[in-house]
Design a protein around this motif. Sequence first.
Motif, PDB file in Angstrom:
ATOM      1  N   UNK A 188       0.819  -1.214   0.000  1.00 19.34           N
ATOM      2  CA  UNK A 188       0.000   0.000   0.000  1.00 19.34           C
ATOM      3  C   UNK A 188       0.854   1.267   0.000  1.00 19.34           C
ATOM      4  N   UNK A 189       1.913   1.312   0.799  1.00 22.29           N
ATOM      5  CA  UNK A 189       2.769   2.500   0.881  1.00 22.29           C
ATOM      6  C   UNK A 189       4.161   2.098   1.356  1.00 22.29           C
ATOM      7  N   UNK A 190       5.064   1.772   0.424  1.00 20.89           N
ATOM      8  CA  UNK A 190       6.413   1.323   0.811  1.00 20.89           C
ATOM      9  C   UNK A 190       7.157   2.320   1.683  1.00 20.89           C
ATOM     10  N   UNK A 191       6.923   3.630   1.476  1.00 21.35           N
ATOM     11  CA  UNK A 191       7.673   4.632   2.247  1.00 21.35           C
ATOM     12  C   UNK A 191       7.360   4.556   3.734  1.00 21.35           C
ATOM     13  N   UNK A 192       6.054   4.507   4.081  1.00 22.66           N
ATOM     14  CA  UNK A 192       5.705   4.404   5.501  1.00 22.66           C
ATOM     15  C   UNK A 192       6.118   3.044   6.051  1.00 22.66           C
ATOM     16  N   UNK A 193       6.027   2.008   5.211  1.00 23.93           N
ATOM     17  CA  UNK A 193       6.447   0.669   5.653  1.00 23.93           C
ATOM     18  C   UNK A 193       7.918   0.680   6.070  1.00 23.93           C
ATOM     19  N   UNK A 194       8.769   1.311   5.254  1.00 21.89           N
ATOM     20  CA  UNK A 194      10.195   1.333   5.572  1.00 21.89           C
ATOM     21  C   UNK A 194      10.455   2.099   6.865  1.00 21.89           C
ATOM     22  N   UNK A 195       9.717   3.191   7.065  1.00 23.72           N
ATOM     23  CA  UNK A 195       9.892   3.969   8.294  1.00 23.72           C
ATOM     24  C   UNK A 195       9.450   3.172   9.518  1.00 23.72           C
TER      25      UNK A 195
END
Length: 522
Positions: A57-64
């Motif tokens: 859904x949202x790799x950026x928030x997942x990585x954070x």
Amino acid sequence: MKISIIGGGPGGLYFALLTKKSRPDFDITVYEQNKPDDTFGFGVVFSDATLDEFFSADPDSYELIRDKFAYWDDIVVSYQGERLICGGNGFAGCSRLTLLQILQQRCEEVGVKIEYETLIDVSNLKEQFSDSDIIVAADGINSAIREQNADAFGRTIEFRPNKFTWLGSTKPLDAFTFFFKETEHGIIVAHTYQYEEGVSTWVIECQGDTWVKCGFDHMSEEESARYLEKVFEEELEGHPLIINRSIWRNFPRVACENWSVDNIVIMGDAKASAHWSIGSGTKLAMECAIGLSEAVLKNTENVQAAFKEYDNLRRTPVEIIQHNADVSLRWFEHMDRYWGREKMQFALMVMARAKSITWDELKVRDPEFLEAVETEYYERQSRNTEFDCRETRPTPMFTPLKLRDMTVDNRVVMSPMAQYCATDGVPDDWHFVHYTSRAIGGVGLMFTEMTCPSSDSRITDLCTGLWNDEQEAAWKRIVDFVHAQSRTKFCLQLGHAGRKGSTKAPSAEGVDLPLESGGWPI
């Protein structure tokens, strides 16, 4: 499109993020009554499967978020001085505050407006947001918006009897651990996990009478925490319990028949609450945020179509999770029933309490754990019965069982299944095939459908009976075949319709509708 989101928890923020990211032209605002760094609770838990969905859904928030996770593979059941470990479970935890801050950061990056310390007056919600195309009620389990429209949403709330309180601790933990403690007043269990270095969540639960006997009903938060520190003194190893609105509560089981009313749509705990014993509250909120965002983005010109699609996407998964949570919470409500069981039997009950993990799945997750469960079972069976399966180890389901003088070959039982296809109470070829095929399949014990001892004790005129010679002969044909061709034991379920009698067959007409003609006294 203008979207106003009431509630800045994980669900509301995630929906705002995903929707704004895909449609920068949308005007999206989140209204949160607390400050940005306020949070109530300690840690949140996600499974590996849920994390995969967040990555998509949202790799950026997942990585954070991933950088802040505490991972564990084991679930530990601490029971009567034993530490019983089941591996292969795959969970991650993080601070709820950290999760909120990451989602707040990502929302701001994509252009979502967040209004903090803003309390919404739900009595004039539509007037205040008259220019909003969609109002998202993400205001939590005690949702004021939902309650203002309770009848329209078809809301039901059931407060469960157990008491629980949410605390934290500096006690480090290497696994998700259930600490079961027997006290003079009853059993108290702590559901615990570490969500970041040096901090762990401790949700402590007990039955209502235990709560009263301990005197928690007269204690402050601080007094309650100090009391519980003594109960779990050995487990805490000198570490304190931390309070944060750690009041004792009864879990509210919330469900809504409708998830939208006009242009208002509810999500997260506001629409359906899942008991925290399966760790799915935040998961459900964020997964529903994904579903609602997908539905809105697909139906930007038709809000009602978006809401319908959201319901279609998420209704069944939510009800499955809620059902599993319901079964789990009931296990803890009756945990005193299982106290005193042998250690691996008890650990298995804890692992399988929600009925969502099968025997075979446990074997894949941790074959050594299941081998220990089976070994203990065969030893117990050998001690307590005439059957010794310690060498053959057929799995417990396929071990024999003795009922008085009757031996059943295995633990597979076919329950009564009403067929509603007899003629004058006589079982026919359909019944012959129905029962004999199950017997040949090897079921250990088989029940007939409800069979009536007289004509006026039937529910419908299609129910089976046993009040004349013709019916006896038809049943004898089935029973003789079952005994000749299998080792299945056959039981007959006797029943009397009582006031439910003289009704139409449900398959054709609907359930419990009275016969218009040809009926009999009830």
